[in-house]
Each structure stands twice: as structure tokens, then as C-alpha cells.
Design a protein around this motif. Structure first.
Motif, PDB file in Angstrom:
ATOM      1  N   TYR A  27       1.028  -1.517  -0.075  1.00 28.76           N
ATOM      2  CA  TYR A  27       0.094   0.133  -0.123  1.00 28.76           C
ATOM      3  C   TYR A  27       0.928   1.210  -0.027  1.00 28.76           C
ATOM      4  CZ  TYR A  27      -3.639   3.382   2.029  1.00 28.76           C
ATOM      5  OH  TYR A  27      -4.288   4.660   1.502  1.00 28.76           O
ATOM      6  N   PRO A  64      -5.797  -2.983  -1.715  1.00 26.48           N
ATOM      7  CA  PRO A  64      -4.203  -2.361  -0.358  1.00 26.48           C
ATOM      8  C   PRO A  64      -4.858  -1.882   0.732  1.00 26.48           C
ATOM      9  CG  PRO A  64      -4.207  -2.279  -2.765  1.00 26.48           C
ATOM     10  CD  PRO A  64      -5.234  -2.953  -2.138  1.00 26.48           C
ATOM     11  N   LEU A  65      -5.565  -0.660   1.344  1.00 30.55           N
ATOM     12  CA  LEU A  65      -5.526  -0.432   2.295  1.00 30.55           C
ATOM     13  C   LEU A  65      -6.655  -1.477   3.184  1.00 30.55           C
ATOM     14  CD1 LEU A  65      -5.903   1.833   4.156  1.00 30.55           C
ATOM     15  CD2 LEU A  65      -7.986   2.659   3.120  1.00 30.55           C
ATOM     16  N   SER A  70      -5.789   6.833  -5.184  1.00 28.17           N
ATOM     17  CA  SER A  70      -5.353   5.917  -3.866  1.00 28.17           C
ATOM     18  C   SER A  70      -6.679   5.885  -3.679  1.00 28.17           C
ATOM     19  CB  SER A  70      -4.395   6.474  -2.679  1.00 28.17           C
ATOM     20  OG  SER A  70      -5.204   7.553  -2.371  1.00 28.17           O
ATOM     21  N   LEU A  79      -7.352   1.763  -4.850  1.00 27.49           N
ATOM     22  CA  LEU A  79      -6.174   1.550  -3.861  1.00 27.49           C
ATOM     23  C   LEU A  79      -7.143   0.746  -2.691  1.00 27.49           C
ATOM     24  CD1 LEU A  79      -3.194   3.373  -4.085  1.00 27.49           C
ATOM     25  CD2 LEU A  79      -4.075   1.789  -4.911  1.00 27.49           C
ATOM     26  N   ARG A  99       0.558   4.279  -3.379  1.00 27.53           N
ATOM     27  CA  ARG A  99       0.458   5.553  -2.661  1.00 27.53           C
ATOM     28  C   ARG A  99       1.849   5.904  -2.604  1.00 27.53           C
ATOM     29  NH1 ARG A  99      -2.810   7.773   1.465  1.00 27.53           N
ATOM     30  NH2 ARG A  99      -2.443   9.304   0.621  1.00 27.53           N
TER      31      ARG A  99
END
Length: 111
Positions: free
Chosen positions: A10, A58-59, A51, A55, A14
Motif C-alpha cells: 500500500y 490494499p488499504l 488512491s 487502492l 501510494r
């Protein structure tokens, strides 16, 4: 092959979400070199947007790993505190002449 920890994945994603737009704006738009502070602000906004949109998985993985580590650490800590407490109680009960010995036995009054 060993998988990378979700927090590392992550973090790298980012950073890429910030650095790629920054590099694109810096290299392909000459005015952005002169107004570098706007370039950084725009790259940060683009990175946050990317993000948030892309994302999430992954977060979630990184958050779950942090939660599991914290719970494991807290569980060990609670267990060690409980053992210390139990040892202190055992020591107090085993001490000669302690008041706990006389309070444990039922008191009967005969009239």
C-alpha cells in the motif's frame, strides 16, 4: 516466493500515485517547472484521488494486518497482566498470618 506485507504494498502504491503524476507534469508541461508548488499540490490531489478510487483493497489488507498485530500484542499484554495478578494473589494467600486465611473460613456463631 514470499509475499510482501500489505502495508509495504500500500505504501509503495501510494507513493507511485503521487510520483507518477508529479513526473508527468514536470516533464511534459514546462509551465509546471516554474510553478513547482502548484505541481506538487496538483500531484498530491491526483494521488489522493487515485488512491481513494483504486487502492481500497490494499488499504483494507493493510488495515487488517495492523489490527491483527495490535490485537495480538494487546492479547499478550492482557495475558501477562493477568498472570502477574494471579501470582500476586497466590503470594498474598500463601503468606503466613494473612487476613485472607481467616476470612475464607465461614464464621458460625453459637448461641
Amino acid at each position: 516466493m514470499k509475499k510482501l506485507p500489505p502495508l509495504v504494498v500500500y505504501t509503495v502504491l501510494r507513493l507511485l500515485a503521487f510520483l507518477v503524476p508529479l513526473a508527468i507534469m514536470w516533464l511534459f508541461f514546462p509551465i509546471m517547472r516554474e510553478l513547482w508548488y502548484f505541481t506538487v499540490i496538483f500531484a498530491a490531489l491526483i494521488g489522493v484521488s487515485v488512491s481513494i478510487i483504486f487502492l481500497r483493497k490494499p488499504l483494507s489488507s493493510a488495515s487488517a494486518e495492523i489490527y491483527e498485530r495490535r490485537e495480538a500484542h494487546a492479547g499478550e499484554r492482557r495475558q501477562s497482566v493477568a498472570l502477574q495478578d494471579a501470582d500476586a494473589e497466590d503470594t498474598a494467600l500463601d503468606a503466613p498470618g494473612s487476613e485472607a486465611d481467616s476470612s475464607d473460613s465461614p464464621q458460625t456463631s453459637t448461641s
